[in-house]
Design an enzyme around this catalytic site. Structure first.
Site, short mmCIF file in Angstrom:
data_model
loop_
_atom_site.label_atom_id
_atom_site.label_comp_id
_atom_site.label_asym_id
_atom_site.label_seq_id
_atom_site.Cartn_x
_atom_site.Cartn_y
_atom_site.Cartn_z
N ASP A 30 0.88 -1.24 0.04
CA ASP A 30 -0.09 0.00 0.00
C ASP A 30 0.93 1.33 -0.07
O ASP A 30 1.79 1.08 0.72
CB ASP A 30 -0.81 0.04 1.09
CG ASP A 30 -1.94 0.95 1.08
OD1 ASP A 30 -3.22 0.54 0.79
OD2 ASP A 30 -1.82 2.27 1.05
N HIS A 99 -10.46 -5.32 -3.21
CA HIS A 99 -9.08 -5.49 -2.49
C HIS A 99 -9.27 -6.00 -1.17
O HIS A 99 -9.84 -5.46 -0.40
CB HIS A 99 -8.25 -4.45 -2.83
CG HIS A 99 -8.60 -2.94 -2.40
ND1 HIS A 99 -9.75 -2.36 -3.13
CD2 HIS A 99 -8.39 -2.15 -1.29
CE1 HIS A 99 -9.93 -1.29 -2.46
NE2 HIS A 99 -9.43 -1.22 -1.36
P1 5GP Z 1 -9.50 1.33 0.17
O1 5GP Z 1 -9.65 2.91 0.82
O2 5GP Z 1 -10.51 1.73 -1.17
O3 5GP Z 1 -10.16 0.39 1.19
O4 5GP Z 1 -8.15 1.06 0.05
C1 5GP Z 1 -7.47 1.82 -1.13
C2 5GP Z 1 -5.81 1.62 -0.74
O5 5GP Z 1 -5.14 1.96 -1.68
C3 5GP Z 1 -5.54 2.55 0.21
O6 5GP Z 1 -5.07 2.09 1.42
C4 5GP Z 1 -4.60 3.62 -0.62
O7 5GP Z 1 -3.60 4.05 0.20
C5 5GP Z 1 -3.98 2.63 -1.45
N1 5GP Z 1 -3.70 3.28 -2.84
C6 5GP Z 1 -4.37 4.36 -3.36
N2 5GP Z 1 -3.58 4.69 -4.52
C7 5GP Z 1 -2.57 3.87 -4.58
C8 5GP Z 1 -1.41 3.51 -5.51
O8 5GP Z 1 -1.34 4.38 -6.43
N3 5GP Z 1 -0.56 2.63 -5.30
C9 5GP Z 1 -0.58 1.91 -4.16
N4 5GP Z 1 0.48 1.08 -3.99
N5 5GP Z 1 -1.52 1.98 -3.06
C10 5GP Z 1 -2.46 3.04 -3.61
#
Ligand code: 5GP
Ligand code: ZN
Length: 113
Positions: A30, A99
């Site tokens: 992440d 995810h």
């Molecule tokens: P959500 O909030 O949808 O459950 O999780 C999305 C996750 O994706 C977040 O923890 C965020 O830090 C991660 N994330 C967002 N954009 C990117 C990216 O471009 N690269 C990586 N490796 N992680 C990302």
């Protein structure tokens, strides 16, 4: 899905720090880690959220869970870890590609925020 961030990461169009990959899934660090270990495990198939998975995806969901446990062992999370699937707006989902967050390396608190 050409406009999906995680589809672009899976295809390599956007770089990521790869942790694991197989025929059905891809795991990467992440970009804003919330724990010493914070890995995102995504299916190669675009599924917008857990809510969008249908009966045909049941085996895939099970495989992702099994992969998460294997990754936890590989990453040395023997003391425990947390698997999170944020789903929808109130669930805190910000990227619309299913995810699993695999978090470990510190003691987690409950309830989550
Ligand atoms: P959500 O909030 O949808 O459950 O999780 C999305 C996750 O994706 C977040 O923890 C965020 O830090 C991660 N994330 C967002 N954009 C990117 C990216 O471009 N690269 C990586 N490796 N992680 C990302
Ligand atoms: Zn996608």
């Amino acid at each position: 899905m050409s406009d999906c961030l995680f589809c672009k990461i899976v295809s390599g169009a956007i770089p990521s720090k790869k942790v694991y990959e197989d025929e059905t899934s891809y795991a990467f660090s992440d970009i804003h880690p919330q724990a010493p270990t914070h890995v995102l495990l995504v299916p190669r198939k675009h599924i917008a959220s857990l809510d969008h998975a249908d009966a045909a995806d049941t085996a895939l969901l099970g495989e992702l869970m099994a992969t998460a446990t294997k990754l936890a062992a590989t990453l040395g999370l023997g003391k425990g870890y947390r698997v999170v699937i944020n789903t929808g707006a109130d669930g805190g989902q910000t990227v619309d590609h299913l995810h699993l967050h695999l978090l470990g390396g510190r003691a987690m608190s409950w309830p989550p925020g």
